[in-house]
Design a protein around this motif. Structure first.
Motif, short mmCIF file in Angstrom:
data_model
loop_
_atom_site.label_atom_id
_atom_site.label_comp_id
_atom_site.label_asym_id
_atom_site.label_seq_id
_atom_site.Cartn_x
_atom_site.Cartn_y
_atom_site.Cartn_z
N HIS A 70 0.84 -1.21 0.00
CA HIS A 70 0.00 0.00 0.00
C HIS A 70 0.87 1.25 0.00
O HIS A 70 0.53 2.26 -0.64
N LEU A 71 1.99 1.20 0.71
CA LEU A 71 2.92 2.32 0.70
C LEU A 71 3.48 2.54 -0.71
O LEU A 71 3.61 3.69 -1.17
N LEU A 72 3.79 1.47 -1.38
CA LEU A 72 4.29 1.57 -2.75
C LEU A 72 3.23 2.18 -3.67
O LEU A 72 3.53 3.04 -4.50
N ARG A 73 1.99 1.76 -3.49
CA ARG A 73 0.90 2.32 -4.28
C ARG A 73 0.74 3.82 -3.99
O ARG A 73 0.49 4.63 -4.90
N ALA A 74 0.93 4.21 -2.72
CA ALA A 74 0.86 5.63 -2.37
C ALA A 74 1.94 6.41 -3.11
O ALA A 74 1.70 7.52 -3.62
N LEU A 75 3.14 5.86 -3.18
CA LEU A 75 4.22 6.52 -3.92
C LEU A 75 3.86 6.68 -5.39
O LEU A 75 4.10 7.73 -5.99
N GLN A 76 3.29 5.64 -5.96
CA GLN A 76 2.93 5.72 -7.37
C GLN A 76 1.85 6.77 -7.61
O GLN A 76 1.91 7.52 -8.60
N HIS A 77 0.88 6.87 -6.69
CA HIS A 77 -0.14 7.93 -6.81
C HIS A 77 0.50 9.30 -6.67
O HIS A 77 0.11 10.26 -7.37
N GLN A 78 1.48 9.42 -5.77
CA GLN A 78 2.17 10.70 -5.60
C GLN A 78 2.85 11.13 -6.89
O GLN A 78 2.78 12.29 -7.29
N ARG A 79 3.49 10.18 -7.55
CA ARG A 79 4.19 10.51 -8.78
C ARG A 79 3.24 10.83 -9.92
O ARG A 79 3.62 11.47 -10.90
N ASN A 80 2.00 10.42 -9.77
CA ASN A 80 0.96 10.76 -10.74
C ASN A 80 0.15 11.99 -10.32
O ASN A 80 -0.86 12.32 -10.95
N TYR A 81 0.60 12.65 -9.26
CA TYR A 81 -0.06 13.84 -8.73
C TYR A 81 -1.48 13.57 -8.26
O TYR A 81 -2.30 14.49 -8.16
N ASP A 82 -1.79 12.34 -7.94
CA ASP A 82 -3.12 12.01 -7.39
C ASP A 82 -2.97 11.96 -5.87
O ASP A 82 -2.83 10.90 -5.26
N PHE A 83 -3.00 13.14 -5.24
CA PHE A 83 -2.65 13.24 -3.83
C PHE A 83 -3.75 12.70 -2.91
O PHE A 83 -3.45 12.24 -1.80
N ASP A 84 -5.00 12.74 -3.36
CA ASP A 84 -6.07 12.14 -2.55
C ASP A 84 -5.88 10.62 -2.47
O ASP A 84 -6.00 10.02 -1.40
#
Length: 283
Positions: A235-249
């Motif tokens: 889940h932490l890795l998925r959070a990083l991937q969302h961060q890099r896609n600018y999907d902060f929510d």
């Protein structure tokens, strides 16, 4: 950990070479029962019959084999002091036994005594330097403080007993630390092919997210989460991937899930917060 699963043949061979020592039928019967119970993981029964055999022939010079197995059994029964006592008695009769030293190292590791384990690993490898399991464990224990020594031990362990997923993953970690990303990925993939594991999956997909095929990393992370839906690091890795896609929510949602499932907060901060003020490319 080595269990002596050929104890009967060994005992017969020892006593034949000694001539004067004769095994009683009852002793052999008890030793055989102990081996069978250990294979069935019936630890209480195994301890009972091992003690019975030791009491039946307390002076038998080959009892060190039974003391070794008793240490293993007591470890499985979470009896650390009893296991150590068994190993000590066994080593008094067979001080150069690589089996006893290796098993005592295994018990020390099971009860989180890495320094004691390292001492026994060094001792058993001094007697026989080509033992895969002690090489593997010494390599794993050495990774943080002595990566060069760790690499040497792990490489030798891999040559002696190929396709150990833990050894391959550890070599991958060392390659990644040296910046050898392609080599690291190769070893990670070999490890995962042999034994799927969420921690190894996390490490290889983290590297892929940072330095490799980002889209493939996203796809494989989704597959991994479908397999291990409560793994905090995924889940932490998925959070990083969302961060890099600018999907902060979505990043915050996955970060909260990671924490809820037990992620190390320092790892969370290290992976996510260090990028919070940086711009990342959108993939």
């Amino acid at each position: 950990m080595k269990r002596v699963n050929i104890i009967i043949l060994f005992l017969i061979g020892v006593c034949a070479s000694m001539g004067a020592q004769t095994l009683t039928h009852r002793y052999v019967e008890l030793a055989d029962s102990a081996d069978r119970y250990m294979r069935l993981e019936r630890w209480g029964d195994a301890e009972r019959v091992i003690i019975g055999a030791l009491k039946h022939e307390p002076a038998n010079p080959s009892n060190w084999l039974l003391w070794s197995n008793l240490g293993v059994v007591r470890t499985h029964r979470e009896n650390y002091e009893g296991a150590m006592q068994a190993y000590e008695i066994g080593l008094a009769g067979a001080p150069r036994s690589t089996v006893l030293l290796s098993n005592r190292a295994w018990t020390s590791l099971a009860f989180n005594h890495p320094e004691d384990a390292m001492a026994d690993l060094n001792a058993t490898l001094a007697l026989d330097s080509l033992q895969p399991w002690p090489l593997k464990m010494r390599g794993l224990l050495s990774m943080a403080k002595s990566p060069v020594k760790a690499r040497r031990d792990l490489a030798l362990a891999d040559s002696l007993a190929p396709d150990d997923p833990a050894v391959l993953a550890a070599i991958a970690d060392l390659e990644a630390a040296d910046g050898q990303i392609e080599k690291a990925q190769t070893y990670y993939e070999r490890s995962l092919k042999l034994r799927p594991d969420p921690d190894v999956t996390f490490r290889t997909l983290l590297i892929m997210t940072e330095k490799g095929d980002f889209k493939t990393a996203q796809s494989r992370t989704s597959e991994a989460l479908a397999r291990w839906p409560k793994d905090p690091n995924l889940h932490l890795l998925r959070a990083l991937q969302h961060q890099r896609n600018y999907d902060f929510d979505a990043e915050l949602r996955e970060k909260n899930l990671a924490v809820a499932y037990g992620a190390d907060i320092h790892l969370v901060d290290r992976i996510l917060n260090k990028r919070s003020s940086k711009k990342s490319a959108t993939y």
